[in-house]
Motif scaffolding. Structure first.
Motif, PDB file in Angstrom:
ATOM      1  N   GLU A 120      42.251   1.485 -35.890  1.00 22.98           N
ATOM      2  CA  GLU A 120      41.046   2.242 -35.110  1.00 22.98           C
ATOM      3  C   GLU A 120      40.707   1.103 -33.907  1.00 22.98           C
ATOM      4  N   ILE A 121      40.599  -0.071 -33.944  1.00 25.86           N
ATOM      5  CA  ILE A 121      40.386  -0.978 -32.840  1.00 25.86           C
ATOM      6  C   ILE A 121      41.328  -0.631 -31.773  1.00 25.86           C
ATOM      7  N   LYS A 122      42.710  -0.344 -32.052  1.00 26.42           N
ATOM      8  CA  LYS A 122      43.606   0.142 -31.011  1.00 26.42           C
ATOM      9  C   LYS A 122      43.198   1.456 -30.241  1.00 26.42           C
ATOM     10  N   ALA A 123      42.667   2.414 -31.181  1.00 28.88           N
ATOM     11  CA  ALA A 123      42.331   3.703 -30.712  1.00 28.88           C
ATOM     12  C   ALA A 123      41.071   3.725 -30.109  1.00 28.88           C
ATOM     13  N   SER A 124      40.175   2.696 -30.237  1.00 28.51           N
ATOM     14  CA  SER A 124      38.938   2.611 -29.431  1.00 28.51           C
ATOM     15  C   SER A 124      39.204   2.471 -28.123  1.00 28.51           C
ATOM     16  N   ARG A 125      40.235   1.899 -27.708  1.00 32.87           N
ATOM     17  CA  ARG A 125      40.511   1.379 -26.403  1.00 32.87           C
ATOM     18  C   ARG A 125      39.762   0.606 -25.565  1.00 32.87           C
ATOM     19  N   ALA A 126      38.835  -0.193 -26.440  1.00 35.98           N
ATOM     20  CA  ALA A 126      37.853  -1.216 -25.785  1.00 35.98           C
ATOM     21  C   ALA A 126      38.606  -2.280 -25.336  1.00 35.98           C
ATOM     22  N   PHE A 127      39.503  -2.666 -25.771  1.00 37.71           N
ATOM     23  CA  PHE A 127      40.494  -3.657 -25.201  1.00 37.71           C
ATOM     24  C   PHE A 127      41.613  -3.556 -24.557  1.00 37.71           C
ATOM     25  N   GLU A 128      41.865  -4.134 -23.610  1.00 38.86           N
ATOM     26  CA  GLU A 128      43.237  -4.169 -23.036  1.00 38.86           C
ATOM     27  C   GLU A 128      44.357  -4.074 -23.771  1.00 38.86           C
ATOM     28  N   GLN A 129      44.530  -5.157 -24.753  1.00 36.45           N
ATOM     29  CA  GLN A 129      45.563  -5.501 -25.569  1.00 36.45           C
ATOM     30  C   GLN A 129      45.019  -5.505 -27.112  1.00 36.45           C
ATOM     31  N   VAL A 130      45.764  -5.185 -27.817  1.00 35.97           N
ATOM     32  CA  VAL A 130      45.253  -5.520 -29.483  1.00 35.97           C
ATOM     33  C   VAL A 130      46.255  -6.079 -30.009  1.00 35.97           C
ATOM     34  N   LYS A 131      46.409  -6.953 -30.870  1.00 40.87           N
ATOM     35  CA  LYS A 131      47.308  -7.668 -31.885  1.00 40.87           C
ATOM     36  C   LYS A 131      46.877  -7.868 -33.144  1.00 40.87           C
ATOM     37  N   ARG A 132      47.667  -7.431 -34.262  1.00 39.94           N
ATOM     38  CA  ARG A 132      47.159  -7.646 -35.609  1.00 39.94           C
ATOM     39  C   ARG A 132      47.672  -9.183 -35.930  1.00 39.94           C
ATOM     40  N   ILE A 133      46.664  -9.803 -36.434  1.00 42.34           N
ATOM     41  CA  ILE A 133      46.977 -11.112 -37.039  1.00 42.34           C
ATOM     42  C   ILE A 133      47.303 -11.063 -38.618  1.00 42.34           C
ATOM     43  N   PRO A 134      48.488 -11.568 -38.885  1.00 45.90           N
ATOM     44  CA  PRO A 134      48.765 -11.018 -40.392  1.00 45.90           C
ATOM     45  C   PRO A 134      48.253 -12.352 -41.183  1.00 45.90           C
ATOM     46  N   GLY A 135      48.521 -12.222 -42.526  1.00 38.66           N
ATOM     47  CA  GLY A 135      47.817 -13.453 -43.150  1.00 38.66           C
ATOM     48  C   GLY A 135      46.782 -13.131 -43.960  1.00 38.66           C
TER      49      GLY A 135
END
Length: 239
Positions: free
Chosen positions: A105-120
């Motif tokens: 959903e954060i990716k789909a918002s396109r509010a940021f130039e890049q989105v990375k998932r932080i695992p853990g």
């Protein structure tokens, strides 16, 4: 004897008067729950459990924030699990699936130039030092933290004065999200989002079809609210 006869006549008249009195509505309307036997909502068999995956609504607007955001997994802050102290009403673990949905959903918002998932696993008490460490490790400019506050099923009687089974099966979904600038530690956005969706159930049993679509609708609508709030209410970073 005459006196006794008069007393008998008066007694008969008094009883007749009481019998003919209008009856209270509380006696005319039967108890809506009388005779109803609503079965406990049990988890479906594994092969019949619904999936929580769905396709997010993608924004067509340009990015609001330059740089990269790191999205942490959801932290479970619910007071109770989905229903009856259990989460096994879906085909996949609830927290993992909703964490994946949050990232998408954060990716789909396109509010940021890049989105990375932080695992853990995410700590319940992140310090500024922890955030800076995560930012350096994953090369991100922002950290998005979210807590799952509500994801529950509730049954609500629609018409208490009506006989029969007319329950609404409601699914409630809520998250508390925060967007943090990793350089300054400033909270650029923070808000609680809550949504619910449901449908009428007139059967004694509650099946996967009664709550599965409602769960997805509540989640999707909740995340849509979150994306809109983030875009329109989030503070912009001055460069």
């Amino acid at each position: 004897m005459a006196l006794i006869s008069r007393i008998k006549i008066l007694t008969i008249l008094l009883v007749a008067f009481i019998v003919l009195l209008p009856t209270s509505h509380s006696f005319l309307i039967p108890d809506a729950n009388a005779g109803e036997k609503v079965k406990k909502v049990k988890p479906p068999k594994a092969k019949r459990r619904p999936n929580l995956s769905y396709r997010p609504n993608v924004s067509r607007m340009p990015p609001k924030y330059t740089g990269r955001v790191g999205v942490l997994g959801l932290r479970d802050k619910r007071a109770m699990l989905f229903y009856g102290g259990e989460d096994i009403y879906f085909s996949e673990p609830v927290l993992n699936t909703l964490s994946s949905s949050l990232y998408l959903e954060i990716k789909a918002s396109r509010a940021f130039e890049q989105v990375k998932r932080i695992p853990g696993k995410v700590s319940n008490s992140l310090t500024r030092k922890d955030i800076k460490s995560l930012a350096a490790q994953h090369h991100v400019d922002y950290i998005f933290i979210a807590d799952l506050t509500t994801f529950n099923l509730l049954r609500e009687k629609m018409n208490k004065s009506k006989r029969g089974l007319d329950f609404k099966i409601n699914v409630r979904f809520g998250v508390f999200g925060q967007l943090i600038d990793t350089k300054t530690g400033a909270v650029l956005w923070a808000e609680t989002i809550e949504r619910e969706d449901g449908q009428l159930n007139t059967d004694k049993r509650v099946s996967a079809e009664d709550y599965g679509p409602s769960a997805i609708n509540a989640i999707r609508n909740g995340f849509d609210d979150m994306k809109n709030s983030l875009r329109y209410l989030g503070l912009e970073v001055k460069k």
